[in-house]
Write an enzyme that holds these catalytic residues in place. Structure first.
Site, PDB file in Angstrom:
ATOM      1  N   SER A 290     -39.809  67.238 -37.775  1.00 42.39           N
ATOM      2  CA  SER A 290     -39.625  66.299 -38.887  1.00 42.39           C
ATOM      3  C   SER A 290     -38.997  65.012 -38.375  1.00 42.39           C
ATOM      4  O   SER A 290     -38.226  65.026 -37.414  1.00 42.39           O
ATOM      5  CB  SER A 290     -38.687  66.897 -39.941  1.00 42.39           C
ATOM      6  OG  SER A 290     -37.351  66.892 -39.473  1.00 42.39           O
ATOM      7  N   ASP A 291     -39.321  63.902 -39.034  1.00 36.87           N
ATOM      8  CA  ASP A 291     -38.496  62.721 -38.818  1.00 36.87           C
ATOM      9  C   ASP A 291     -37.103  63.090 -39.342  1.00 36.87           C
ATOM     10  O   ASP A 291     -36.957  63.991 -40.177  1.00 36.87           O
ATOM     11  CB  ASP A 291     -39.067  61.506 -39.553  1.00 36.87           C
ATOM     12  CG  ASP A 291     -38.576  60.199 -38.922  1.00 36.87           C
ATOM     13  OD1 ASP A 291     -37.533  60.212 -38.234  1.00 36.87           O
ATOM     14  OD2 ASP A 291     -39.209  59.156 -39.132  1.00 36.87           O
ATOM     15  N   TRP A 292     -36.097  62.405 -38.843  1.00 37.14           N
ATOM     16  CA  TRP A 292     -34.715  62.817 -39.106  1.00 37.14           C
ATOM     17  C   TRP A 292     -34.408  62.797 -40.613  1.00 37.14           C
ATOM     18  O   TRP A 292     -34.525  61.765 -41.249  1.00 37.14           O
ATOM     19  CB  TRP A 292     -33.762  61.923 -38.304  1.00 37.14           C
ATOM     20  CG  TRP A 292     -33.408  62.486 -36.946  1.00 37.14           C
ATOM     21  CD1 TRP A 292     -32.154  62.542 -36.412  1.00 37.14           C
ATOM     22  CD2 TRP A 292     -34.265  63.090 -35.956  1.00 37.14           C
ATOM     23  NE1 TRP A 292     -32.193  63.160 -35.171  1.00 37.14           N
ATOM     24  CE2 TRP A 292     -33.470  63.507 -34.876  1.00 37.14           C
ATOM     25  CE3 TRP A 292     -35.633  63.368 -35.901  1.00 37.14           C
ATOM     26  CZ2 TRP A 292     -33.995  64.153 -33.747  1.00 37.14           C
ATOM     27  CZ3 TRP A 292     -36.157  64.009 -34.767  1.00 37.14           C
ATOM     28  CH2 TRP A 292     -35.334  64.384 -33.719  1.00 37.14           C
ATOM     29  N   GLY A 294     -36.258  64.153 -42.741  1.00 34.78           N
ATOM     30  CA  GLY A 294     -37.530  64.018 -43.465  1.00 34.78           C
ATOM     31  C   GLY A 294     -38.035  65.314 -44.078  1.00 34.78           C
ATOM     32  O   GLY A 294     -39.124  65.355 -44.639  1.00 34.78           O
TER      33      GLY A 294
END
Ligand SMILES: *[C@@H]1O[C@H](CO)[C@@H](O)[C@H](O)[C@H]1NC(C)=O
Ligand SMILES: *[C@@H]1O[C@H](CO)[C@@H](O)[C@H](O)[C@H]1NC(C)=O
Ligand SMILES: *[C@@H]1O[C@H](CO)[C@@H](O)[C@H](O)[C@H]1NC(C)=O
Ligand SMILES: *[C@@H]1O[C@H](CO)[C@@H](O)[C@H](O)[C@H]1NC(C)=O
Ligand SMILES: *[C@@H]1O[C@H](CO)[C@@H](O)[C@H](O)[C@H]1NC(C)=O
Ligand SMILES: *[C@@H]1O[C@H](CO)[C@@H](O)[C@H](O)[C@H]1NC(C)=O
Ligand SMILES: *[C@@H]1O[C@H](CO)[C@@H](O)[C@H](O)[C@H]1NC(C)=O
Ligand SMILES: *[C@@H]1O[C@H](CO)[C@@H](O)[C@H](O)[C@H]1NC(C)=O
Ligand SMILES: *[C@@H]1O[C@H](CO)[C@@H](O)[C@H](O)[C@H]1NC(C)=O
Ligand SMILES: *[C@@H]1O[C@H](CO)[C@@H](O)[C@H](O)[C@H]1NC(C)=O
Ligand SMILES: *[C@@H]1O[C@H](CO)[C@@H](O)[C@H](O)[C@H]1NC(C)=O
Ligand SMILES: *[C@@H]1O[C@H](CO)[C@@H](O)[C@H](O)[C@H]1NC(C)=O
Length: 809
Positions: A290-292, A294
């Site tokens: 995941s994006d941070w 996200g």
């Protein structure tokens, strides 16, 4: 949940909750709003088989994972707080089996926020070099620094944003606004990085703007949602997924899912994107992270195809996934597949015993100096800085400079910032590279963390910014793509050294916006920049105060040369036609060797060899795809901002050509100190080529990157280029093709060659089936169409030197 929200908002909350169960958005109340993009559910996550040269890594990974308990498997799927390293994120470990966990570290332009590393030219600079070999070696050296620091995963390169929005805050991290160029250079970057570490290609998918990418209200726990990029199937294949396809083919070990929603389903729980496109159609063998922050849902995100949550997970902690496999809400094989993908990538690319050992928790506390630099990287850092410079105007022989007697230097961008601590946190953890240049559009400094947060998270369009780094030369962009330099060789430093050699007299005023000019100056050099950062989109495409400075100097100096360090495209129409402005260079974002590289080009030690990886318009409104900053109030869009990508693949030069807009400088443009002529075009379809459609899904043989047959070479285009000028220089021969039913010209080949004066070189462009195919939505397949395919070879998309035709029947 905030209890104060009533009425419509309450309905919406329920809708979000309902949708979170399956990872898709399907509340019937909102059907009207969501009719454009309603993401299809693809429930089954393809289990990675260990295709191609992954076989060994998968065999080892399966063996290790088979010894893990479900709790241990679960443990490595999400980030744990670390008291021993300052990695951007670290997965859990399995101490019992000596698996030490994985350290993720920013980003694609060098190791961020640590000491004893180098700052490399940014993505857009590498894009402007149009040089595959250099992209590869830049990444190889950079990857070696990540490994020496103990990072297993380098969080780059970037192929999304794809450059749809001219003012997009992260365009500079990618390679430019064409998927073929960007895919080719990203694939080389992945190969280079993965000599030492796992590459993480981001952001999957449709993360084209920063505004509303990750709703601040969402971060604060309310239910406003991130912007939804509503993209049709053809456009996603022919534009936004193209670069991801190239990197999967190159063996990418990880991919980052994005903050935004796609067709109203979050990137990190969108099963069509992760299960369907990435893991199914493209045969991706690595893991999705995941994006941070996200991740917005629990089991549903695992079932949709996400494998790792970062930097922590309020959804997957406490053995949640292990319990879910026992009570039937998640299949066993999914948790096994998650763990196996992670461990396989680790074995294949980055089996490092002591993750994060060179990345201290704080640079302000005593720590061992782990020097990640290698003197052998020097040539690559300099040469990739040199080749991203694009000369767009050069009249009256202004350049190259030849032992000038007297040079005057102007502009805030010629000297380094007063701050280079490598301690990212002293710059708010965010703006290294912008050198504390956080300024409101009115010029006031942004002083404290609260203001910075407001800046980052505001939906008020007047908060877009900063647009310029007044505090010193721009060598890197801001945000997670920033890098920490070993030194900053600013233009003034490099010009001083050259002045010493040439006995040139140098005068400078790097402060005034209305400087005095000594009329004895042989030339007046003006250094300006255009900054950009993750977290916000740019407030303008040309900073007015810098334009004023350029005009003021040009009014007094008949030989004014402008150097622009631009993290993104920058307009120049305020002054470009002024005859006193004799030369203009886009110097992009060159990393720590900025000044040295500039002198190399401006003094003709090397001819400029960069080409624009985007289109420079005459005015902002020529770019039709605009930010979606303003959320109309009083509508459902207030909570569910939407962005319909109705233009399809027509972005950048494709849009300019379609709308018959004359750009200032077209895609692919750039001057050298020599001249080239093009001869002998020969284009033909290979006689043994199979011209059938290639199915994407079941039935096709899937290799990494998709159907195997997509990579067959079906046609070739040959020509000769000759250096007809007086000096050795590099030419970038560009091949454009007109695919029936698509834009009249799409880039499908480029070759950069450095050629001595008078010499010729033979060039061969090979076209794969994918290069000539369109995506057929009905058939869900790439296919060639019977018909004529015009062929163009030239110096830019508009400067075509040779015409030909491929006939497919
Ligand atoms: C997006 O497309 C849908 C139809 O599919 C339409 O209802 C909606 O109004 C469009 N949104 C915008 C902002 O144009
Ligand atoms: C988004 O919606 C469009 C239009 O219905 C569809 O063509 C496309 O496949 C969808 N993409 C995803 C990822 O859901
Ligand atoms: C989970 O990972 C953490 C952090 O690395 C580690 O301390 C812990 O022992 C691991 N748990 C298990 C069950 O292995
Ligand atoms: C995990 O446990 C902690 C401590 O008990 C708790 O605060 C947290 O909410 C739990 N998370 C989940 C997903 O259950
Ligand atoms: C199964 O376990 C998961 C994770 O603890 C939990 O969220 C879910 O509600 C459980 N489902 C059932 C049917 O018990
Ligand atoms: C500049 O804009 C910011 C944000 O709107 C505001 O707080 C500040 O007071 C303004 N400064 C001046 C000098 O107008
Ligand atoms: C930080 O900025 C905010 C918003 O402008 C302001 O309210 C606050 O007082 C400032 N804090 C400090 C410590 O200066
Ligand atoms: C950056 O520039 C601003 C405005 O010119 C100034 O107030 C600030 O002190 C400078 N910061 C540094 C680190 O030089
Ligand atoms: C060009 O420079 C000369 C001074 O050498 C000045 O007189 C003239 O006005 C300038 N022209 C423009 C268009 O700025
Ligand atoms: C949703 O966002 C709007 C701004 O677009 C804001 O005014 C509103 O307060 C937010 N709603 C919630 C519930 O946070
Ligand atoms: C390139 O060729 C053109 C005409 O063909 C000529 O005017 C120009 O001077 C040449 N430029 C160089 C740098 O040789
Ligand atoms: C292109 O050149 C290569 C190598 O010289 C040759 O094998 C091939 O037949 C040529 N193709 C065309 C279409 O001329």
């Amino acid at each position: 949940m905030k209890s104060s929200i009533v009425g419509l908002a309450a309905v919406l909350q329920l809708a979000v909750h309902a949708s979170a169960q399956d990872g898709q958005s399907s509340p019937s109340d909102l059907e009207n709003y969501w009719s454009y993009g309603h993401s299809e559910s693809v429930p089954d996550t393809p289990v990675a088989k260990g295709l191609g040269d992954w076989a060994d890594a998968y065999n080892k990974a399966r063996k290790l994972v088979s010894q893990m308990t479900d709790e241990e498997k679960n443990n490595i799927t999400y980030g744990h707080a670390s008291t021993t390293t300052g990695c951007s994120g670290v997965t859990g470990s399995v101490p019992r089996l000596d698996f030490p966990g994985i350290c993720f570290q920013d980003a694609g332009n060098g190791v961020r926020g640590v000491d004893m590393v180098n700052s490399y030219p940014a993505g857009i600079h590498t894009g402007a070099s149009w040089n595959r070999d250099l992209a590869h070696s830049r990444a190889e050296h950079m990857g070696a620094e990540f490994r020496r620091k103990g990072a297993n995963v380098a969080l780059g390169p970037v192929v999304g944003p794809a450059g749809r929005i001219a003012s997009g805050g992260r365009n500079w991290e990618g390679f430019g606004s064409d998927p073929y160029l960007s895919g080719a250079l990203a694939a080389e970057s992945v190969r280079g990085l993965q000599q030492n570490v796992i590459a993480c290609v981001k952001h999957l998918i449709g993360n084209e703007q920063e505004t509303n990418r990750n709703s601040p209200y969402l971060l604060e726990g309310s239910h406003n949602q991130s912007i939804s990029s509503n993209i049709d199937d053809k456009t996603i294949h022919e534009l936004y997924l193209w670069g991801f396809q190239d990197v999967v083919r190159a063996g990418a070990g990880s991919v980052m899912c994005s903050y935004n929603r796609i067709n109203n389903s979050y990137g990190c729980q969108n099963s069509k994107v992760m299960n369907g496109l990435l893991k199914g159609e493209l045969g991706f063998q690595g893991f999705v992270v995941s994006d941070w922050t996200g991740q917005h849902t629990g089991i549903a995100s695992a079932n949709a195809g996400m494998d790792v949550a970062m930097p922590d997970s309020q959804y997957w902690e406490n053995n949640t996934l292990a319990i879910a496999t026992k009570n039937g809400s998640m299949p066993d094989f999914r948790l096994d597949d998650m763990a196996t993908r992670i461990i396989a990538s680790w074995y294949k690319y980055a089996e490092i015993p002591n993750p994060g050992h060179g990345i201290p928790v704080s640079l302000l506390e005593p720590h061992d100096l782990v020097d990640a630099r290698d003197p052998k990287s020097k040539n690559v850092i300099l040469q990739s800085a040199v080749e991203g410079h694009v000369l767009v105007k050069n009249t009256a022989g202004a350049l190259p400079l030849q032992k000038p007697k007297f040079l005057s230097l102007f502009g805030y961008d010629a000297i380094p910032s007063a701050l280079n601590t490598a301690d990212d946190s002293s710059l708010g953890g965010w703006s290294m590279g912008l050198q504390n240049a956080l300024t409101y559009p009115n010029g006031s400094a942004v002083n404290n963390e609260t203001e910075k947060y407001m800046f980052l998270s505001s939906t008020d369009p007047s908060f877009r910014g900063p647009g310029v780094a007044f505090n010193g030369t721009l060598f890197a962009g801001g945000g997670s793509g920033a890098s920490t330099p070993a030194y900053i060789d600013a233009p003034l430093h490099a010009f001083q050294r050259q002045a010493y050699d040439d006995d040139t007299y140098l005068a400078w005023d790097l402060i005034s916006l209305e400087p005095h000019v000594n009329p004895a100056s042989d030339a007046c050099l003006v250094f300006i920049n255009e900054a950009s950062s993750e977290g916000w989109d740019r407030p303008y495409l040309a900073d007015p105060s810098s334009d004023k400075l350029v005009r003021n100097v040009a009014a007094k100096c008949p030989n004014t040369i402008v150097v622009i360090h631009n993290a993104g495209l920058r307009l120049v129409d305020e002054w470009i036609e002024n005859p006193n402005i004799t030369a203009v260079l886009y110097a992009h974002v060159p990393g720590q060797d900025s000044g040295r590289a500039l002198v190399e080009v401006m003094y003709g030690k090397q001819s400029p060899s960069g080409r624009l990886p985007y289109t420079v318009a005459r005015k902002e409104s020529d770019y039709k795809e605009l930010l979606e900053p303003v959320i109309p109030s009083g509508t459902q869009n207030e909570y569910y901002p939407q962005d319909n990508f109705t233009e399809g693949v027509y972005i950048d030069y494709k849009a300019f050509i379609q709308n018959e807009i004359q750009p200032r400088f077209e895609f692919g443009y750039g001057l050298t100190y020599s001249n080239f002529s093009y001869l002998d075009l020969d284009a033909s379809v290979h006689s043994n080529a199979n011209l059938q459609y290639t199915a994407a899904g079941s039935g096709a043989k899937i290799v990494e990157g998709g159907s195997e047959a997509l990579w067959d070479i079906v046609a070739s285009v040959n020509c000769t280029i000759q250096n007809t000028g007086k000096v050795r220089a590099a030419e970038v021969a560009q091949l454009y093709v007109g695919i029936p039913g698509g834009p009249p010209k799409v880039l499908r080949g480029f070759e950069k060659r450095t050629i001595d004066s008078g010499k010729k070189e033979h060039i061969q462009f090979d076209l794969t089936r994918r290069d000539l195919s369109h995506w057929d939505v009905e058939k869900q397949a790439w296919g060639l169409q019977a018909g004529k395919y015009p062929i163009y070879v030239g110096k830019s998309v508009l400067d075509i030197q040779l015409h030909g035709m491929l006939d497919i029947s």
